[in-house]
Design an enzyme around this catalytic site. Structure first.
Site, mmCIF file in Angstrom:
data_model
loop_
_atom_site.group_PDB
_atom_site.id
_atom_site.type_symbol
_atom_site.label_atom_id
_atom_site.label_comp_id
_atom_site.label_asym_id
_atom_site.label_seq_id
_atom_site.Cartn_x
_atom_site.Cartn_y
_atom_site.Cartn_z
ATOM 1 N N VAL A 35 0.710 -1.164 -0.053
ATOM 2 C CA VAL A 35 0.137 -0.012 0.025
ATOM 3 C C VAL A 35 0.974 1.300 0.035
ATOM 4 O O VAL A 35 1.879 1.205 0.504
ATOM 5 C CB VAL A 35 -1.060 0.015 1.269
ATOM 6 C CG1 VAL A 35 -1.760 1.089 1.254
ATOM 7 C CG2 VAL A 35 -1.670 -1.289 1.158
ATOM 8 N N CYS A 36 0.744 2.297 -0.580
ATOM 9 C CA CYS A 36 1.383 3.706 -0.913
ATOM 10 C C CYS A 36 2.890 3.491 -0.916
ATOM 11 O O CYS A 36 3.225 2.668 -1.935
ATOM 12 C CB CYS A 36 0.920 4.185 0.475
ATOM 13 S SG CYS A 36 1.265 5.650 0.781
ATOM 14 N N THR A 37 3.525 3.880 -0.386
ATOM 15 C CA THR A 37 5.030 3.895 -0.606
ATOM 16 C C THR A 37 5.688 2.581 -0.478
ATOM 17 O O THR A 37 6.862 2.192 -0.489
ATOM 18 C CB THR A 37 5.918 5.112 0.044
ATOM 19 O OG1 THR A 37 5.420 4.874 1.463
ATOM 20 C CG2 THR A 37 5.319 6.455 -0.550
ATOM 21 N N GLY A 38 4.911 1.558 0.383
ATOM 22 C CA GLY A 38 5.305 0.403 0.466
ATOM 23 C C GLY A 38 5.710 -0.268 -0.891
ATOM 24 O O GLY A 38 6.771 -1.197 -0.542
ATOM 25 N N ALA A 54 -2.497 2.225 -4.157
ATOM 26 C CA ALA A 54 -2.110 3.730 -4.390
ATOM 27 C C ALA A 54 -2.128 4.058 -2.782
ATOM 28 O O ALA A 54 -1.759 3.350 -2.053
ATOM 29 C CB ALA A 54 -3.171 4.457 -5.184
#
Lengths: 211, 211
Positions: free
Chosen positions: B99-102, B149
């Site tokens: 998720v996200c910057t993961g 995202a």
């Protein structure tokens, strides 16, 4: 401004974290997770723990109170240490809020008498026992009381209240920062929208499914 | 089935809890929060801590890996103990997700080379440095890699993958149980939809706003 998010054994994590990531981004506000005792507090499955950094008694005057729901709510409906704290905190709060069955705790503390309020759709009618008027809306504001429907609705509640306090621009900035542009793969988020057999399955197995 | 959700200092809580409350309701699955060391792990603001119940070394073979994002990701992009674990866990996983910057951590571990993937809209282009192909979709599936995202998109990712593994009925049941019928008070969840001055404000102050 101090925001207190209340934790208790067998709470539901998203109920707490939804408002946390939205309302908790209020400028110049301090958010504290509180519980009867400090330390890790386990959710209903037992495999997630959020830390309560402060005891209820250490946070007597929050400006905003957030009460999440979860199966653990049931065993607290006559638990005076928590209900007393809710009454005292509410006496000085600017906003008193809940997500999911958290509203039943506010109601049990006598705070929602004569108020319009909401809860998880499976427990909505229980609000009547405490003199509240259940509504089917996702986020209900009646005076300083803001209650939200089940679990994920705390995100919508948090953004709504954030906009009310900090203005539309800031709320939209937080919505953009959290990229809250929901695109659920199904349209089954309410009993009116979900397939009838799915609604029936959840109604008949709520005790298993929700714990 | 074992689901490992990775925690690290200065992660974003909703990135982890969104998939937890959806994908984590997979029947007969065990969800474990893991980090380099067991114990409380603080998010980017420091006022929230989730407990890592297991160390990375105790969970060598998860079936599903979930890597949340958050500002803490930046300092881990060359942190071999985590990247090595991601590579080893991925070698045996059925699904590797973020998720996200993961997704940037998965990319830094070399796992997204030649893959379509996504990230928080502010960091999307960084994926190219690691040979991944950024896309603007909210949930991107390429082989066994599922990236989502920003922040809240982990809920949509969790439901999507849940449906893929457990079937549409079960995913809809979880959507209904979590009452995920989003009704954001604004339509500002993506840079295409938010007012231009809000997008600009976030671009210019991301370092302050997102930490």
């Amino acid at each position: 401004m101090q925001i207190a998010i209340v934790l208790y054994d067998r709470f539901t994590a998203l109920d707490a974290v939804g408002p946390y990531e939205t309302l908790g981004r209020l400028p110049d506000a301090e958010t504290v997770f509180v519980a009867e005792r400090t330390g890790p507090v386990r959710n209903e499955t037992g495999n997630l723990a959020l830390t309560a950094d402060r005891a209820l008694s250490d946070v007597p005057n929050p400006d905003i109170v957030v009460v999440p729901g979860g199966p653990g709510q049931e065993s607290l409906m006559t638990h005076e240490p928590l209900l007393d704290w809710l009454r005292a905190a509410d006496a000085g709060s600017t906003w008193t809020t809940s997500v999911c069955t958290g509203s039943l705790l506010l109601a049990a503390a006598g705070l929602l008498r004569g108020r319009r309020a909401t809860s998880h759709w499976l427990t909505l009618e229980q609000l009547k026992r405490y003199g509240a008027e259940p509504t089917g809306e996702r986020v209900v504001t009646d005076g300083k009381y803001v209650t939200a429907a089940g679990v994920s609705s705390g995100i919508d509640m948090g953004l709504t209240l954030l906009g009310r306090i900090a203005g539309d621009d800031h709320a939209q900035l937080v919505q953009l920062a959290t990229e809250y542009d929901p695109q659920p793969p199904y349209d089954a988020g309410s009993p009116e929208k979900a397939p009838a057999h799915v609604v029936e399955l959840l109604r008949s197995h709520a005790d298993v499914m929700l714990t």
